[in-house]
Design a protein around this motif. Structure first.
Motif, short mmCIF file in Angstrom:
data_model
loop_
_atom_site.label_atom_id
_atom_site.label_comp_id
_atom_site.label_asym_id
_atom_site.label_seq_id
_atom_site.Cartn_x
_atom_site.Cartn_y
_atom_site.Cartn_z
N HIS A 162 24.03 8.58 -88.76
CA HIS A 162 24.73 9.62 -87.98
C HIS A 162 24.77 9.37 -86.47
CE1 HIS A 162 25.39 12.39 -91.34
NE2 HIS A 162 24.26 11.91 -91.81
N TYR A 163 23.84 8.60 -85.96
CA TYR A 163 23.79 8.41 -84.50
C TYR A 163 23.82 6.93 -84.09
CZ TYR A 163 22.50 13.32 -84.56
OH TYR A 163 22.51 14.67 -84.75
N LEU A 164 22.84 6.17 -84.58
CA LEU A 164 22.67 4.81 -84.07
C LEU A 164 23.85 3.89 -84.38
CD1 LEU A 164 18.91 4.47 -84.92
CD2 LEU A 164 19.93 4.87 -82.68
N SER A 165 24.41 4.04 -85.58
CA SER A 165 25.50 3.13 -85.95
C SER A 165 26.68 3.33 -84.99
CB SER A 165 25.93 3.35 -87.39
OG SER A 165 26.32 4.68 -87.56
N ARG A 166 26.91 4.57 -84.56
CA ARG A 166 28.00 4.83 -83.60
C ARG A 166 27.71 4.15 -82.28
NH1 ARG A 166 29.00 11.05 -83.12
NH2 ARG A 166 30.74 10.36 -81.84
N LEU A 167 26.42 4.24 -81.86
CA LEU A 167 26.03 3.61 -80.61
C LEU A 167 26.16 2.09 -80.71
CD1 LEU A 167 24.76 3.65 -77.79
CD2 LEU A 167 22.53 3.87 -78.87
N PHE A 168 25.69 1.53 -81.85
CA PHE A 168 25.74 0.08 -82.03
C PHE A 168 27.18 -0.42 -82.05
CE2 PHE A 168 21.50 0.36 -84.49
CZ PHE A 168 20.82 0.46 -83.29
N ASP A 169 28.05 0.42 -82.59
CA ASP A 169 29.46 0.04 -82.65
C ASP A 169 30.03 -0.10 -81.24
OD1 ASP A 169 31.93 -0.39 -84.08
OD2 ASP A 169 32.56 1.51 -83.19
N ILE A 170 29.68 0.86 -80.36
CA ILE A 170 30.13 0.79 -78.96
C ILE A 170 29.55 -0.46 -78.30
CG2 ILE A 170 30.08 1.94 -76.71
CD1 ILE A 170 31.70 3.49 -78.74
N LEU A 171 28.26 -0.67 -78.52
CA LEU A 171 27.60 -1.82 -77.89
C LEU A 171 28.22 -3.13 -78.37
CD1 LEU A 171 23.87 -0.66 -78.00
CD2 LEU A 171 25.33 -0.89 -75.99
N GLY A 175 30.08 -6.37 -76.49
CA GLY A 175 29.52 -7.71 -76.62
C GLY A 175 28.00 -7.74 -76.52
N TYR A 176 27.37 -6.59 -76.67
CA TYR A 176 25.91 -6.55 -76.59
C TYR A 176 25.32 -6.24 -77.97
CZ TYR A 176 26.93 -5.90 -71.61
OH TYR A 176 27.39 -6.03 -70.33
N THR A 177 24.23 -6.93 -78.27
CA THR A 177 23.53 -6.66 -79.53
C THR A 177 22.09 -6.25 -79.23
OG1 THR A 177 24.82 -8.42 -80.54
CG2 THR A 177 22.93 -7.63 -81.78
N PHE A 178 21.72 -5.09 -79.71
CA PHE A 178 20.35 -4.62 -79.51
C PHE A 178 19.56 -4.78 -80.81
CE2 PHE A 178 19.54 -2.35 -75.45
CZ PHE A 178 20.71 -2.75 -74.80
N LYS A 179 18.34 -5.34 -80.67
CA LYS A 179 17.49 -5.53 -81.85
C LYS A 179 16.21 -4.71 -81.69
CE LYS A 179 19.83 -8.94 -83.79
NZ LYS A 179 19.82 -9.96 -84.77
N THR A 180 15.71 -4.26 -82.82
CA THR A 180 14.49 -3.44 -82.78
C THR A 180 13.31 -4.26 -82.26
OG1 THR A 180 15.26 -2.17 -84.65
CG2 THR A 180 12.92 -2.05 -84.19
N ARG A 181 12.60 -3.68 -81.33
CA ARG A 181 11.40 -4.33 -80.82
C ARG A 181 10.18 -3.75 -81.49
NH1 ARG A 181 7.82 -3.02 -76.62
NH2 ARG A 181 6.68 -4.81 -75.88
#
Length: 357
Positions: A162-171, A175-181
């Motif tokens: 509901h939240y993160l996938s939308r954010l990841f789509d924008i990112l 051209g940015y990819t965020f990975k879990t730390r």
DNA sequence: TCAGATTGATAGTAGAGTGT
DNA sequence: ACACTCTACTATCAATCTGA
């Protein structure tokens, strides 16, 4: 201690001086020994402190508002709502948070936040008593643990959906990819941290940076030994360069979810890659760590300590002076090198500050 | 290599105690 | 009533470890 013993106490309240008696001045017998003041005085003080805090917050809020207005002119009324905390309904929507993130394509984005209460129909609230009380007699501890695990999995899944996938789509579109730390559950709260895949801070800290490449040992035996170790990756576990560029982009995507209240908070920071110097992926030592990073500071210190010519003795005082004022080490080349690094760092800092104003 | 867990550090906050 | 210090606790973040 018996009730009679409590009632014969000669302890006076440190504040109002009344003789303290259990169930009369102190509801809980334990507070007689724990605190020096009676219930009434402690209550009174608590109310006073709370009011003081509210006054202070209101004052700060007013000052902040005046300051902002002096710079930007009057702001819209919603912002200066007398309530110090905006209600969930009046907070910016998730879409406007995503919109701010989308600006990261050409701008640095520093510490933008989003808070909301996740509707119960999306993620139901965690209630340990329900899990335990509803547990059938035959249920084992394992099954309770399994329920907790399942609930946690569900939280992660729903947040993503509901939240993160939308954010990841924008990112992704930027051209940015965020990975879990890291992720972490504590007191029914879920914390997670993510970093940009291309952030140098994402990579293992290479402490070989502390020794300059040019410091090849004079001693040939020592040099040969070092070279042979350089090829022995399994022994020294050196991070291998990968075929991607790295940036000191100071990325940060932290989010937390309170499973009892349903509150979700997100914080996002990330510097625009276009404004940052890329590093050479073939050379791990070229990784441009942020100027204020521990590794850079430590590296500067080590370099300064090593910059004295061989055999020259320096006492602690002059060594400390050198560290405090590296430009005075007499070496022109070194001064130029460090000076330009410092100037670059300062320029970079000013550029960032001015871009935020 | 990565996600997730564990653990420790630290900043912020609340509340108690005390002096004026 | 008020201002201040001290302490305990909590929330959050960061480093490190582990298993897939």
């Amino acid at each position: 201690m018996s009730l009679a013993a409590y009632n014969t106490t000669h302890m006076d309240c440190a504040k109002c001086k009344v003789k303290r008696r259990v169930y009369i001045t102190d509801e809980d017998p334990a507070t007689l020994t724990k605190y020096k003041t009676c219930d009434a005085c402690r209550r009174k003080n608590k109310v006073y402190k709370k009011n003081q805090k509210l006054k202070m917050l209101h004052k700060l809020n007013t000052m902040d508002q005046l300051q902002r207005e002096s710079i930007m002119g009057p702001t819209i009324q919603v912002e200066q709502n007398l309530g110090l905390v905006k209600s969930v309904e009046t907070r910016p929507s998730f879409t406007s948070f995503l919109e701010k993130v989308s600006h990261n394509k050409h701008r640095d984005v520093i510490s933008i936040k989003y808070n909301c209460e996740v509707p119960e129909f999306i993620i139901h609230r965690y209630d340990s008593s329900m899990i335990i009380s509803n547990r059938p007699d035959y249920a084992s501890v394992d099954s309770v643990e399994q329920k907790v695990t399942n609930y946690r999995e569900e939280v992660k899944k729903k947040l993503k959906l509901h939240y993160l996938s939308r954010l990841f789509d924008i990112l992704e579109s930027l051209g940015y990819t965020f990975k879990t730390r890291s992720t972490n559950w504590k007191n029914n709260k879920f914390y997670a941290q993510m970093l940009c895949h291309e952030d140098v801070g994402n990579k293992r800290k290479d402490f070989s940076l502390l020794v300059d490449d040019t410091d090849v040992p004079e001693n040939s035996q020592e040099r040969d030994e070092r070279e042979s170790h350089a090829n022995d990756n399994s022994k020294y576990d050196v991070a291998q360069p990968r075929n991607i560029l790295l940036y000191p982009c100071q990325s940060r995507l932290n989010y937390s979810f309170d499973s009892t209240s349903g509150l979700l908070s997100l914080e996002y920071s990330h510097l625009d890659h276009d404004g940052l110097p890329p590093t050479n992926p073939q050379d791990p030592k070229s990784i441009a760590h942020p100027p204020n990073s521990a590794i850079n500071i430590a590296s500067q210190w080590v370099k300064q300590l090593q910059s004295k010519p061989n055999g020259e003795q320096t006492d602690n005082a002059s060594r400390m002076k050198l560290l405090m004022n590296p430009e005075q080490d007499g070496s022109e080349a070194s001064a130029r090198k460090n000076g330009s690094a410092l100037a670059n760092a300062l320029n970079y800092l000013h550029r960032n500050i001015s871009s935020k104003e």
